[in-house]
Design an enzyme around this catalytic site. Structure first.
Site, PDB file in Angstrom:
ATOM      1  CB  SER A 129     -54.992 102.511 103.136  1.00 22.54           C
ATOM      2  OG  SER A 129     -54.086 102.807 104.247  1.00 22.54           O
ATOM      3  CB  CYS A 133     -33.582  94.644  71.104  1.00 22.72           C
ATOM      4  SG  CYS A 133     -34.736  95.702  72.062  1.00 22.72           S
ATOM      5  CG  HIS A 181     -48.618  98.317  92.296  1.00 17.69           C
ATOM      6  ND1 HIS A 181     -49.300  99.033  93.436  1.00 17.69           N
ATOM      7  CD2 HIS A 181     -49.857  97.929  91.593  1.00 17.69           C
ATOM      8  CE1 HIS A 181     -50.514  99.020  93.414  1.00 17.69           C
ATOM      9  NE2 HIS A 181     -50.984  98.418  92.315  1.00 17.69           N
TER      10      HIS A 181
HETATM   11 ZN   LIG Z   1     -34.991  94.885  73.896  1.00 16.57          ZN
END
Ligand SMILES: [Zn+2]
Length: 251
Positions: free
Chosen positions: A202, A163, A128
Site C-alpha cells: 500500500s 560469543c 525488512h
Molecule cells: Zn555472536
C-alpha cells in the site's frame, strides 16, 4: 475486481512486463496473504494482537523479559512462515526472471517466499530482513532460526550467541536502523529501472514508499498491483486493484 475489463488490463500489464529490460519489483504483504501469511498491519494481524511499542529494538536490547516475549510471539508466528508455500504471484515473478529482464525484487516481506519460488537470492533484497534467520547483535553472525527457536522451546528463554551476544531474529524491528547496503542498492535499482512494478504494497511504510517516486523521477513506467488504491495510482501507467495472485497469475 470487476469482471469487465480486467483481462484487457492484465494483458496490458503483461505487455509492459514483457518489454521491460530492467524491471524492478517492490513487493509487500499483499503478495503473501494468498500463502496464508496475514498482513501484520491488518485488523486481526500480528500488530493488533501485540503492542508494537513493546517490541522496539531498544527494548529488545535492554530487557530480557521483552526478549522472552518476542521469542514467545515467534513460537506462534515462525511455524506459520516455515509452512507457507509460494503462490501463483510469487511463481509469476520467478517466471519473469527466467525469461530475462527482471533485475531485482525489493521485498518488505520477511518470509523468504520469492527465493523459494525460484528467484535467485542475489536478485532479492529483503529491506525488512528475514524471519528465517537469527543474527547475533554483538558479532553479527547469522544462523538458521530452527535450532534457536528450538532452544527457546526447550527452556532457553533468552538465547545467546557463542560469543555471549544477544540473538535476535534477523528482521528489522521498530526503531532499528534499516540495513544500509540493502537500502542503498534498492534506491540505486529504482533509479535505474525502466519498469517499476509494485505488488501487494500500500506504499505507506518508508523508506520503501519512496522507491516508486525515485523510479518515476528517472522516467520509469510505474505499474501497481494492489488490493486497495495507493497514493501513487494517479502517477502510474497502470494501477490494477485485486489480489496479487489473480492478477499476476493471469499474466
Ligand atoms: Zn555472536
Amino acid at each position: 475486481m470487476s469482471t469487465s475489463g480486467p483481462t484487457t488490463e492484465i494483458r496490458a500489464l503483461a505487455r509492459y512486463l514483457e518489454a521491460a529490460r530492467s524491471l524492478v519489483v517492490l513487493s509487500g504483504a499483499g503478495i503473501s496473504t494468498e500463502s496464508g501469511i496475514p498482513d501484520f498491519r491488518s485488523p486481526g494481524g500480528l500488530w493488533s494482537r501485540y503492542d508494537p511499542s513493546e517490541f522496539t529494538f531498544q527494548r529488545f536490547c535492554a530487557n530480557a523479559e521483552t526478549r522472552r516475549r518476542y521469542w514467545e510471539m515467534g513460537a506462534s508466528l515462525y511455524p506459520l512462515l516455515k509452512r507457507a508455500e509460494p503462490n501463483r504471484a510469487h511463481r509469476a515473478l520467478a517466471a519473469l526472471e527466467r525469461r530475462g529482464g527482471l533485475h531485482r525484487i525489493i521485498t518488505q516481506n520477511i518470509d523468504g517466499l520469492h527465493q523459494r519460488a525460484g528467484n535467485t537470492p542475489e536478485r532479492v533484497i529483503e529491506i525488512h530482513g528475514t524471519a528465517l534467520e537469527v543474527t547475533c547483535l554483538s558479532c553479527g553472525a547469522r544462523q538458521d532460526r530452527d535450532p534457536v527457536q528450538a532452544r527457546f522451546a526447550a527452556g532457553d528463554l533468552d538465547p545467546h550467541c557463542e560469543c555471549g551476544g544477544i540473538l535476535k531474529p534477523a528482521t528489522i524491528s521498530f526503531g532499528q536502523a534499516m540495513p544500509e547496503r540493502e537500502t542503498a542498492t534498492a534506491f540505486a535499482d529504482a533509479a535505474a529501472a525502466d519498469v517499476f512494478l509494485v505488488v501487494g504494497s500500500s506504499l505507506v511504510v518508508f523508506p520503501a514508499a519512496d522507491l516508486p517516486a525515485v523510479a518515476l523521477e528517472r522516467g520509469a513506467t510505474l505499474l501497481i498491483v494492489n488490493r486497495e488504491p495507493t497514493l501513487y495510482d494517479a502517477a502510474a501507467t497502470l494501477a490494477l486493484h485485486g489480489t496479487a495472485g489473480e492478477i499476476l497469475g493471469g499474466i
